[in-house]
Scaffold this motif. Structure first.
Motif, PDB file in Angstrom:
ATOM      1  N   LYS A 305     -15.018  12.670   5.343  1.00  0.00           N
ATOM      2  CA  LYS A 305     -16.410  12.735   6.364  1.00  0.00           C
ATOM      3  C   LYS A 305     -16.428  14.295   6.495  1.00  0.00           C
ATOM      4  O   LYS A 305     -17.106  14.672   7.828  1.00  0.00           O
ATOM      5  N   ASP A 310     -20.770   9.777   7.999  1.00  0.00           N
ATOM      6  CA  ASP A 310     -21.076   8.443   8.351  1.00  0.00           C
ATOM      7  C   ASP A 310     -20.572   7.948   6.247  1.00  0.00           C
ATOM      8  O   ASP A 310     -21.209   7.116   6.306  1.00  0.00           O
ATOM      9  N   ASN A 314     -20.384   4.307  10.636  1.00  0.00           N
ATOM     10  CA  ASN A 314     -20.419   5.196  12.184  1.00  0.00           C
ATOM     11  C   ASN A 314     -20.276   3.830  13.140  1.00  0.00           C
ATOM     12  O   ASN A 314     -20.881   2.863  13.437  1.00  0.00           O
ATOM     13  N   TYR A 320     -18.546   1.472  11.280  1.00  0.00           N
ATOM     14  CA  TYR A 320     -17.302   1.995  10.590  1.00  0.00           C
ATOM     15  C   TYR A 320     -16.517   1.108  10.216  1.00  0.00           C
ATOM     16  O   TYR A 320     -16.062   0.450  11.011  1.00  0.00           O
ATOM     17  N   TYR A 326     -14.264   7.310  14.563  1.00  0.00           N
ATOM     18  CA  TYR A 326     -14.802   8.213  14.669  1.00  0.00           C
ATOM     19  C   TYR A 326     -14.058   9.688  15.272  1.00  0.00           C
ATOM     20  O   TYR A 326     -14.312   9.895  14.525  1.00  0.00           O
ATOM     21  N   ASN A 479     -24.700   6.682   3.306  1.00  0.00           N
ATOM     22  CA  ASN A 479     -24.201   7.355   3.800  1.00  0.00           C
ATOM     23  C   ASN A 479     -23.614   8.406   3.048  1.00  0.00           C
ATOM     24  O   ASN A 479     -23.718   9.781   3.423  1.00  0.00           O
ATOM     25  N   TYR A 528     -26.236  14.971  13.205  1.00  0.00           N
ATOM     26  CA  TYR A 528     -24.924  14.294  13.530  1.00  0.00           C
ATOM     27  C   TYR A 528     -24.791  14.387  15.166  1.00  0.00           C
ATOM     28  O   TYR A 528     -23.498  13.844  15.327  1.00  0.00           O
TER      29      TYR A 528
END
Length: 823
Positions: A305, A310, A314, A320, A326, A479, A528
Motif C-alpha cells: 500500500k 488500493d 478501499n 477493502y 484502511y 488496483n 488518493y
C-alpha cells in the motif's frame, strides 16, 4: 508559424520565476488550493456528515444520500464537536474546562485530543462551517509549507522541494486522518521544529530559539499524544545530532535547546497538567483494545500500500480486504515515490543528513511492522509511545520518505542522473508487472483447480478465507494498474525525449520531463486524497429537524437517553446543546465507566470498560431517574424489526414511559419518575464507596431516589428533603442556584463529581462530597441562600500561572536581545 520559439520563451520565463525564493511557497499554495477545489469553489466542507445523516435517526427520515466513506465517523462524533464547543465557551468569556453534555459532565480541556487550546481553532469563529473547512485546509497547507521551508536548507531544486512537500502533506495517514484534525496538525509542525534547531545550531540567533519554542508549543497543543511523543523524540534526537561536536559552542547549544524544551513545557502546562491528571484516572489505563489487533502492527502485505494505494481495496469502494482498517494502515506515498526511494538507497550520496533520515525511516518501519523488535516494545507497554496502534508510526515514515524523495530528485536534477532514475523506474515497473502476473496466474490456477469436482470440497475452506478469496485477487490486479500505467508513461516519455533529434534542446527537454514526473506525483496523491475524504454541503452538517427541536424547546435542565440503536450516536447531542449520560471518549473517567457497567450488567466492573459509554438495554432503572433522565428517544420498527414502523422496543413499553411524540421512525418518551437536576434528599447515610457498591449490587430493594449515600460525613444526622431549589444559571463551568429550607438539608446536584469542582454558599466556600458514587452533594444551612458551583481544577490553575510567568519571561528576554542586537 513555429511553436518552438514560443515554447522556449515560456520555458525561459518559467525558469526565471522558479528562481525566486517565494515561488515554491506560491506554487504550493496554488496546488493545495486546487486540491481543495470542492471547499474553495463549491463551499463543501471536509467532514463525513453524509454518514451521519444517512445512517442515524431522525436525520435519515429527511436525507437519502450515498455515503462516500463509512470509516471516519470520529470526525463528527468527537473532534468537530469538541472544538466547536470549546470555541463557544471561549466566546462566552470562559476557559473551555468542562463539557456538561456527555457522561453526565466530563472534563473538556483535560481531554488531550480535544485540543481546546490549539491556536488554529480560532478559524472556527468564522460563520457557518467555513471555519472547520479552513481548519482542515490549514493542516495540509502547513505541512507542505513547513517541509518546503526545511528542505530549503538542503535542497536547491524547486521541483524536488515541491515533490517532497506534497508527499508529506498528502501521503499516508496525512490523508486518511485528515478530517480528524489532530495527528496531521501535530506532525505538520515537525519540519518547522527541525528547521529551528538547524538554524539555531548554525547561528545561535534568539529568533530561532523563539521559533523552536513556538513550533513545539503548537505541536503539543495540536491534540494527538502519540504523534506528539514521536515528534518530540525526533526533535530531541535531531538536536543532539546537530550539536554532536566536542566544542564549547555545541555544548552551549545543547543547553539552550534543553532550555527551549523546558520553556515549551511550561507554556503548555495549562494543557499538560490537567491531561496527565485526567489520563491517570481514565479508562485508558485499563483499555486493552490495541492488543486485540496485534497492537496495530502491520503485516508484510501492507507494504504494497505504500506505492499502490488500493492494492487491498478501499473502504470508499466497499472492497477493502486488508488488515485492520484502511485509515490506520495506509502508508501510500505515491507510485513514483518508489523509484525515488530506491534511488536514495542505491545512488544517493550519503552524508550525515541523509543518514539521519534513512535511519529514521528504517526505524519507523521496524516499529510499524510486525517483527520481534516491535513485538517486544509493545509488550513492554511504554506510556504514550505504545498507547495506540503501532501503525501510526507511519506518520514518521511518510515524513522521512518525503525528505529522502526530495534529496533524491534534487541530486537527479542537479547532477543530471536521469539514467539512474530510469533504472529505478524500470525496477519498480518490473515489480508491479511481477505482482500483476502473480495475481493473474494465481486467479487462473485457482479457477482451473476449482473446476474439478474432486477439488471443490477441498478448496472450499481455503477460498473462503479473505487472503485467498479468488474474486478479491482481481481487485488487487485492477488496483495495480495505476502504478503500472504511471511507470509505463514515465518510461515512454523518457524514451521519446531521448530519441528526439533536437539534441541542442536536451536540457530543456529534461526539465520538461522532471516537471511531468513531479506532476504525476501530485496527481497521484491528489486522487488518493480526494477519493478517501468526503466534502459535503453545509446544510447536512447537524441539520435542524423537528424531532430534535421538540427536545430543545423543553423547559428546564434535563438529560436525554436513547435506545441502543441507529439514533443520535454518542456525543452528537453536543451540537444541539442536549445533555445525556452517554458519551464516546477513550479518556473519560474510569469510575464513570464502572457506573455504566453497573447500569448495563448490575456490577461495578473495571474490565471490559469501553470508550463508548452507552446503555444497552436497562432503560427502566431508578439510577436513571436520579440522573435527571427525563426523556428517551426510541426507534419505531415494523414486525420484521426494520425501520420505519409502528412498534417500540418491548423494553420501553414495559417501562411505562409516556409517549409524547411519534414520527416516521422516531419516538419521544417522557420519564415521569425522573428527579430534578438539583434536589434535597429525604434520607442520607455515610458509607465508604466499596460498601455503597455492594448495596447497589446486592440490595434489590434499595431505592436511590429516597436515600443518598455520601462518601464523607457532612455532620448532619437527619434531613427531611423539604425545601425549594431553583437553578438560576447553568453553564459549562458554573452553576448558580437559589435555595430555601427550614432546617439544614443535603442538596444533591446530579452532575458528575470531579475534584476540580468547588462550591460557595453566599460567597463562602463549603465542602462538596460524592453522592451515590458519582454525583455532588453539599450541606445547605436553613434559610435562603445563593449557591454557586464552579469548575477550576488546581492542575489548570498551576499550569496557567506557570504559563503566564513564562510568557512574561520570554517577552522580557526578547526585548533584551533586541536591544543587544542579537535577535
Amino acid at each position: 508559424m513555429s511553436l518552438r520559439p514560443i515554447i522556449n520563451n515560456l520555458l525561459d520565463k518559467l525558469t526565471a520565476y522558479t528562481k525566486l525564493p517565494i515561488f515554491p511557497v506560491i506554487l504550493l499554495i496554488f496546488i493545495i488550493t486546487g486540491i481543495y477545489y470542492k471547499l474553495v469553489i463549491f463551499g463543501k466542507i471536509p467532514l463525513p456528515a453524509d454518514l451521519l445523516v444517512a445512517s442515524y435517526s431522525p436525520w435519515f427520515d429527511y436525507y437519502k444520500l450515498p455515503v462516500q466513506n463509512p470509516l471516519i465517523s470520529d470526525a463528527f462524533s468527537q473532534f468537530f464537536l469538541w472544538k466547536h464547543l470549546a470555541v463557544d465557551i471561549f466566546k462566552s468569556g470562559n476557559w473551555p474546562l468542562w463539557n456538561p453534555y456527555s457522561f453526565m459532565g466530563t472534563p473538556l480541556l483535560a481531554t488531550y485530543h480535544s485540543a481546546t487550546l490549539y491556536p488554529p481553532n480560532l478559524l472556527l469563529l468564522l460563520p457557518k462551517y467555513w471555519g472547520w473547512g479552513l481548519f482542515i485546509f490549514s493542516q495540509t497547507l502547513i505541512a507542505a509549507l513547513t517541509l518546503n521551508l526545511l528542505l530549503s536548507l538542503w535542497v536547491k531544486s524547486t521541483l524536488a522541494r515541491i515533490a517532497g512537500s506534497i508527499i508529506f502533506a498528502l501521503g499516508g495517514l496525512m490523508t486518511t486522518w485528515l478530517e480528524l484534525g489532530t495527528a496531521g496538525h501535530a506532525i505538520a509542525w515537525l519540519p518547522l521544529i527541525i528547521y529551528s534547531i538547524e538554524k539555531f545550531s548554525q547561528t545561535t540567533k534568539f529568533r530561532f530559539f523563539l521559533l523552536l519554542i513556538f513550533s513545539m508549543v503548537l505541536l503539543f497543543l495540536a491534540g494527538n499524544a502519540q504523534i506528539t511523543t514521536f515528534s518530540f523524540f525526533i526533535a530531541l534526537l535531531y538536536g543532539l545530532f546537530c550539536n554532536f561536536k566536542v566544542s564549547k559552542i555545541s555544548h552551549l547549544n545543547l543547553i539552550y535547546l534543553l532550555l527551549a524544551f523546558i520553556l515549551m513545557a511550561a507554556l503548555v502546562s495549562p494543557q499538560l497538567l490537567p491531561s496527565f491528571e485526567l489520563t491517570s484516572k481514565s479508562i485508558r489505563i485499563n483499555e486493552g483494545y490495541i492488543g486485540e489487533f496485534n497492537y496495530g502492527l502491520l503485516t508484510t502485505k501492507d507494504a504494497f500500500k505504500f506505492f499502490m494505494a488500493d492494492f487491498w481495496g478501499n473502504p470508499v469502494t466497499r472492497n477493502y480486504w486488508g488488515f485492520l482498517n484502511y485509515a490506520e494502515t495506509s502508508g501510500f506515498v505515491g507510485s513514483l515515490t518508489l523509484p525515488l526511494l530506491l534511488f536514495s538507497l542505491v545512488y544517493l550520496k550519503k552524508n550525515v543528513k541523509v543518514a539521519f533520515f534513512l535511519l529514521l525511516c528504517l526505524t519507523s518501519l521496524i516499529l510499524s511492522f510486525d517483527n520481534p523488535i516491535s513485538q517486544f516494545l509493545y509488550r513492554t507497554e511504554i506510556p504514550l509511545l505504545t498507547s495506540s496502534y503501532a501503525s501510526r508510526m507511519l506518520f514518521v515514515s511518510v515524513f522521512s520518505i518525503s525528505i529522502l524523495a526530495a534529496f533524491s530528485l534534487n541530486q537527479i536534477i542537479l547532477r543530471k542522473q536521469e539514467g539512474k532514475l530510469i533504472k529505478t523506474v524500470i525496477w519498480s515497473w518490473a515489480a508491479v508487472i511481477g505482482c500483476l502476473l502473480g495475481l493473474l496466474l494465481t486467479y487462473y490456477q485457482f479457477n482451473q483447480i476449482y473446476k474439478s469436482s474432486y477439488a471443490k470440497d477441498v478448496l472450499a475452506t481455503y477460498l473462503s478465507r479473505s487472503d485467498l478469496n479468488v474474486p478479491l485477487l482481481i481487485i488487487s490486479a485492477k488496483n495495480s494498474l495505476p502504478a503500472f500505467i504511471q511507470y509505463s508513461l514515465v518510461l515512454l516519455i523518457f524514451l521519446i525525449i531521448k530519441i528526439s533529434p533536437l539534441k541542442k534542446f536536451d536540457e530543456k527537454k529534461l526539465k520538461f520531463f522532471y516537471i511531468l514526473f513531479t506532476l504525476f506525483i501530485i496527481l497521484d496523491l491528489s486522487r488518493y486524497f480526494l477519493k478517501f475524504n468526503p466534502f459535503v454541503d453545509q446544510n447536512i452538517i447537524f441539520p435542524e429537524v423537528s424531532e430534535i427541536k421538540i427536545l430543545q424547546e423543553k423547559e428546564g435542565v434535563f438529560r436525554v437517553g436513547r435506545e441502543h440503536a441507529e439514533i443520535l450516536p454518542p456525543n452528537t447531542w453536543i451540537a444541539y446543546n442536549l445533555q445525556t449520560y452517554e458519551g464516546y471518549d477513550p479518556l473519560y473517567l474510569l469510575e464513570y465507566g464502572e457506573f455504566m457497567n453497573f447500569l448495563n450488567l448490575g456490577k461495578f466492573e473495571t474490565g471490559g470498560t469501553s470508550r463508548y459509554a452507552e446503555l444497552s438495554s436497562n432503560y427502566k432503572s431508578p439510577y436513571l431517574d436520579i440522573a435527571n433522565v427525563r426523556y428517551f428517544i426510541a426507534t419505531l420498527r415494523d414486525s420484521t424489526k426494520r425501520i420505519p414502523g409502528e412498534h417500540l422496543d418491548s423494553k420501553f413499553t414495559k417501562a411505562n414511559y409516556k409517549l409524547i411524540y411519534k414520527g416516521r421512525s422516531f419516538a419521544l418518551l417522557e420519564n415521569p419518575n425522573a428527579l430534578e437536576r438539583a434536589y434535597f434528599t429525604p434520607s442520607i447515610e455515610f458509607l465508604k464507596e466499596k460498601q455503597v457498591k455492594k448495596v447497589f449490587e446486592e440490595d434489590k430493594e434499595h431505592d436511590p431516589r429516597k436515600k443518598v449515600f455520601l462518601s464523607e460525613s457532612l455532620n448532619l444526622d437527619k434531613v427531611t428533603g423539604k425545601g425549594i431549589v431553583k437553578i438560576v444559571d447553568y453553564s459549562p463551568n458554573k452553576i448558580k442556584l437559589q435555595t430555601s429550607t427550614q432546617q439544614s438539608e443535603v442538596l444533591v446536584l446530579a452532575d458528575k463529581f470531579d475534584d476540580g469542582w468547588e462550591v460557595t454558599v453566599d460567597g463562602n466556600p463549603t465542602k462538596i462530597v460524592k453522592a451515590n458514587l458519582i454525583f455532588r452533594a453539599i450541606k445547605v444551612p436553613p434559610g435562603k441562600h445563593n449557591i454557586e458551583f464552579y469548575y477550576w481544577p488546581k492542575s489548570f490553575d498551576i499550569g496557567l500561572k506557570l504559563s503566564t510567568f513564562t510568557i512574561i519571561l520570554l517577552i522580557s528576554s526578547t526585548l533584551i536581545f533586541l536591544k543587544l542586537k542579537r535577535f
